[in-house]
Design a protein around this motif. Sequence first.
Motif, PDB file in Angstrom:
ATOM      1  N   GLY A   1     -22.499 -24.469  -5.173  1.00 20.99           N
ATOM      2  CA  GLY A   1     -21.614 -23.970  -6.204  1.00 20.99           C
ATOM      3  C   GLY A   1     -20.754 -22.832  -5.704  1.00 20.99           C
ATOM      4  O   GLY A   1     -20.866 -22.355  -4.585  1.00 20.99           O
ATOM      5  N   GLY A   2     -19.883 -22.331  -6.564  1.00 18.93           N
ATOM      6  CA  GLY A   2     -19.017 -21.224  -6.200  1.00 18.93           C
ATOM      7  C   GLY A   2     -17.885 -21.647  -5.312  1.00 18.93           C
ATOM      8  O   GLY A   2     -17.585 -22.829  -5.164  1.00 18.93           O
ATOM      9  N   THR A   3     -17.216 -20.669  -4.701  1.00 18.77           N
ATOM     10  CA  THR A   3     -16.066 -20.950  -3.868  1.00 18.77           C
ATOM     11  C   THR A   3     -16.177 -20.189  -2.564  1.00 18.77           C
ATOM     12  O   THR A   3     -16.087 -18.978  -2.527  1.00 18.77           O
ATOM     13  N   ALA A   4     -16.362 -20.907  -1.510  1.00 17.34           N
ATOM     14  CA  ALA A   4     -16.466 -20.269  -0.196  1.00 17.34           C
ATOM     15  C   ALA A   4     -15.133 -19.686   0.199  1.00 17.34           C
ATOM     16  O   ALA A   4     -14.102 -20.292   0.055  1.00 17.34           O
ATOM     17  N   GLY A   5     -15.145 -18.460   0.656  1.00 15.13           N
ATOM     18  CA  GLY A   5     -13.949 -17.867   1.231  1.00 15.13           C
ATOM     19  C   GLY A   5     -13.074 -17.108   0.254  1.00 15.13           C
ATOM     20  O   GLY A   5     -12.146 -16.463   0.660  1.00 15.13           O
ATOM     21  N   ARG A   6     -13.353 -17.187  -1.077  1.00 16.90           N
ATOM     22  CA  ARG A   6     -12.473 -16.465  -1.994  1.00 16.90           C
ATOM     23  C   ARG A   6     -12.849 -14.998  -1.976  1.00 16.90           C
ATOM     24  O   ARG A   6     -14.008 -14.616  -2.128  1.00 16.90           O
ATOM     25  N   SER A   7     -11.837 -14.134  -1.829  1.00 17.78           N
ATOM     26  CA  SER A   7     -12.133 -12.709  -1.753  1.00 17.78           C
ATOM     27  C   SER A   7     -11.324 -11.890  -2.748  1.00 17.78           C
ATOM     28  O   SER A   7     -11.514 -10.708  -2.875  1.00 17.78           O
ATOM     29  N   ARG A   8     -10.422 -12.564  -3.481  1.00 18.16           N
ATOM     30  CA  ARG A   8      -9.524 -11.780  -4.323  1.00 18.16           C
ATOM     31  C   ARG A   8     -10.196 -11.293  -5.596  1.00 18.16           C
ATOM     32  O   ARG A   8      -9.797 -10.305  -6.184  1.00 18.16           O
ATOM     33  N   LEU A   9     -11.197 -12.000  -6.112  1.00 23.87           N
ATOM     34  CA  LEU A   9     -11.843 -11.562  -7.352  1.00 23.87           C
ATOM     35  C   LEU A   9     -13.362 -11.579  -7.150  1.00 23.87           C
ATOM     36  O   LEU A   9     -13.874 -12.346  -6.378  1.00 23.87           O
TER      37      LEU A   9
ATOM     38  N   ALA B   1       0.821  -1.210   0.000  1.00 24.96           N
ATOM     39  CA  ALA B   1       0.000   0.000   0.000  1.00 24.96           C
ATOM     40  C   ALA B   1       0.859   1.266   0.000  1.00 24.96           C
ATOM     41  O   ALA B   1       0.445   2.308  -0.525  1.00 24.96           O
ATOM     42  N   VAL B   2       2.053   1.189   0.565  1.00 25.66           N
ATOM     43  CA  VAL B   2       2.954   2.343   0.608  1.00 25.66           C
ATOM     44  C   VAL B   2       3.383   2.746  -0.799  1.00 25.66           C
ATOM     45  O   VAL B   2       3.580   3.926  -1.098  1.00 25.66           O
ATOM     46  N   PHE B   3       3.521   1.771  -1.690  1.00 25.44           N
ATOM     47  CA  PHE B   3       4.012   2.025  -3.040  1.00 25.44           C
ATOM     48  C   PHE B   3       2.898   2.199  -4.061  1.00 25.44           C
ATOM     49  O   PHE B   3       3.134   2.683  -5.165  1.00 25.44           O
ATOM     50  N   ALA B   4       1.690   1.783  -3.732  1.00 23.64           N
ATOM     51  CA  ALA B   4       0.617   1.716  -4.718  1.00 23.64           C
ATOM     52  C   ALA B   4      -0.020   3.076  -5.000  1.00 23.64           C
ATOM     53  O   ALA B   4      -0.280   3.857  -4.093  1.00 23.64           O
ATOM     54  N   GLU B   5      -0.280   3.327  -6.282  1.00 21.68           N
ATOM     55  CA  GLU B   5      -1.037   4.507  -6.692  1.00 21.68           C
ATOM     56  C   GLU B   5      -2.534   4.224  -6.685  1.00 21.68           C
ATOM     57  O   GLU B   5      -3.347   5.140  -6.599  1.00 21.68           O
ATOM     58  N   ALA B   6      -2.890   2.961  -6.815  1.00 21.68           N
ATOM     59  CA  ALA B   6      -4.295   2.552  -6.782  1.00 21.68           C
ATOM     60  C   ALA B   6      -4.358   1.101  -6.346  1.00 21.68           C
ATOM     61  O   ALA B   6      -3.398   0.345  -6.511  1.00 21.68           O
ATOM     62  N   THR B   7      -5.486   0.718  -5.772  1.00 25.79           N
ATOM     63  CA  THR B   7      -5.685  -0.667  -5.345  1.00 25.79           C
ATOM     64  C   THR B   7      -7.015  -1.170  -5.880  1.00 25.79           C
ATOM     65  O   THR B   7      -7.920  -0.399  -6.196  1.00 25.79           O
ATOM     66  N   ALA B   8      -7.108  -2.481  -5.998  1.00 22.19           N
ATOM     67  CA  ALA B   8      -8.304  -3.110  -6.541  1.00 22.19           C
ATOM     68  C   ALA B   8      -9.426  -3.137  -5.518  1.00 22.19           C
ATOM     69  O   ALA B   8      -9.178  -3.036  -4.310  1.00 22.19           O
ATOM     70  N   PRO B   9     -10.670  -3.289  -5.972  1.00 19.20           N
ATOM     71  CA  PRO B   9     -11.775  -3.492  -5.039  1.00 19.20           C
ATOM     72  C   PRO B   9     -11.466  -4.669  -4.118  1.00 19.20           C
ATOM     73  O   PRO B   9     -10.940  -5.689  -4.554  1.00 19.20           O
ATOM     74  N   GLY B  10     -11.744  -4.511  -2.849  1.00 18.89           N
ATOM     75  CA  GLY B  10     -11.414  -5.564  -1.897  1.00 18.89           C
ATOM     76  C   GLY B  10     -10.028  -5.417  -1.325  1.00 18.89           C
ATOM     77  O   GLY B  10      -9.636  -6.138  -0.412  1.00 18.89           O
ATOM     78  N   GLN B  11      -9.236  -4.491  -1.873  1.00 19.80           N
ATOM     79  CA  GLN B  11      -7.897  -4.217  -1.357  1.00 19.80           C
ATOM     80  C   GLN B  11      -7.848  -2.809  -0.769  1.00 19.80           C
ATOM     81  O   GLN B  11      -6.819  -2.152  -0.785  1.00 19.80           O
TER      82      GLN B  11
END
Length: 388
Positions: free
Chosen positions: A380-388, A233-243
């Motif tokens: 269905g789906g994936t429990a616990g996935r938060s990256r996408l 986060a110190v280096f980032a100009e932008a972050t994705a949703p969820g980040q």
Amino acid sequence: MFDAAAAGEILEGRPAAASTARTLVLNRPGVLNSLNSTMVTALRSRLLAYEAATPPGVGVVFLRGAGRAYCAGGDLRALYAAGAEGGGGGGDPAARLAAAEAFFRAEYELNYVLATLGGGVMAVALLDGIVMGGGVGVSVHAPFRVATERVVLAMPEAVIGLHPDVGASFLLGRLPGRTGEWMAATGARLTGAQAVAVGLATHLVPSGRLADLVARLEAVSPTRRAAVEEELAVFAEATAPGQGGADADAQRRAAFPHADAMDEAFGAATMEETLAAGSPFSVKVGVASVRAGRAQSLHSCLVREHAMSVRCAAGVDVWEGIRAALVDKDRSPRWAVERLADVADADVAAFMRPLTAKDGVAPLELEPRGVDKYMDHPGGGTAGRSRL
């Protein structure tokens, strides 16, 4: 840190000082780091070794490419030539099918390992330059994907008669709106900022700051994902949703002014009136795959994509597409079906069915890895996935 001309197609490095960080470099800059079987096997072996080390000795693992690309995809010209005398020209169909199936199987196994790494190993993909096809599979499944302003990210498989694989039906199916169908059908190229806006990358960092970012994480040697996130986060100009970023659809609309038109065109039940690129059959199969992936786990998507890739390799479009794009380079492929309207839904459904004994190829089997949130769960789906 690395000499791009050094021996080996995968380079492994570690800081001079005591650190839990490691770096794995894709080292075929002359072919934009295109993946071959040797590279896939080496990457999987190193990641599993890091994970299994007792006591744990590796935390952050940087993944990066030598030269001006991260990875342009699989080495399709090598598959095209499989079985040909002297390695040139089109190969024997049976030999090409066998070589392609073996490569896809190993590649998807690597994708799955990258997505499910444990043992305190935290992959950080440094996306700087071209990231396409198989390059997406060996990066976007990592928990951290750092994109720069030089990124060109795409899934252009339909252009060569293939389909978005390497878990792309899982990845694209979870993008906001109809971004995933649009990428699958058109091979659209995203900038680093756009990749972050839809969540394919987690952080946007200027290319000129990557070296400082690496040095910082090597020095700190974080052992928790939250600590890695804090440093990024110190280096980032932008972050994705969820980040820590804004609402997913709001970010997408800011990055894609044509988002409404995209959603309208690629939300339609049929594809006949939409803009597409490549093999008509591949376009329809690719879109159907992304839609199916929305309700499936990564595990199930990879198994299905393997079956689809086997059928591609047993057909003609993919070899014609590779010939036209990469071998003869006449850019004039002769597709088996010339119009989207002539691709029957029943044929698409049959193409996506599981492999059976009649296919002559064993289905992909992915070994369950601990408490695996990428396996199917009830509903269905994936429990616990938060990256996408």
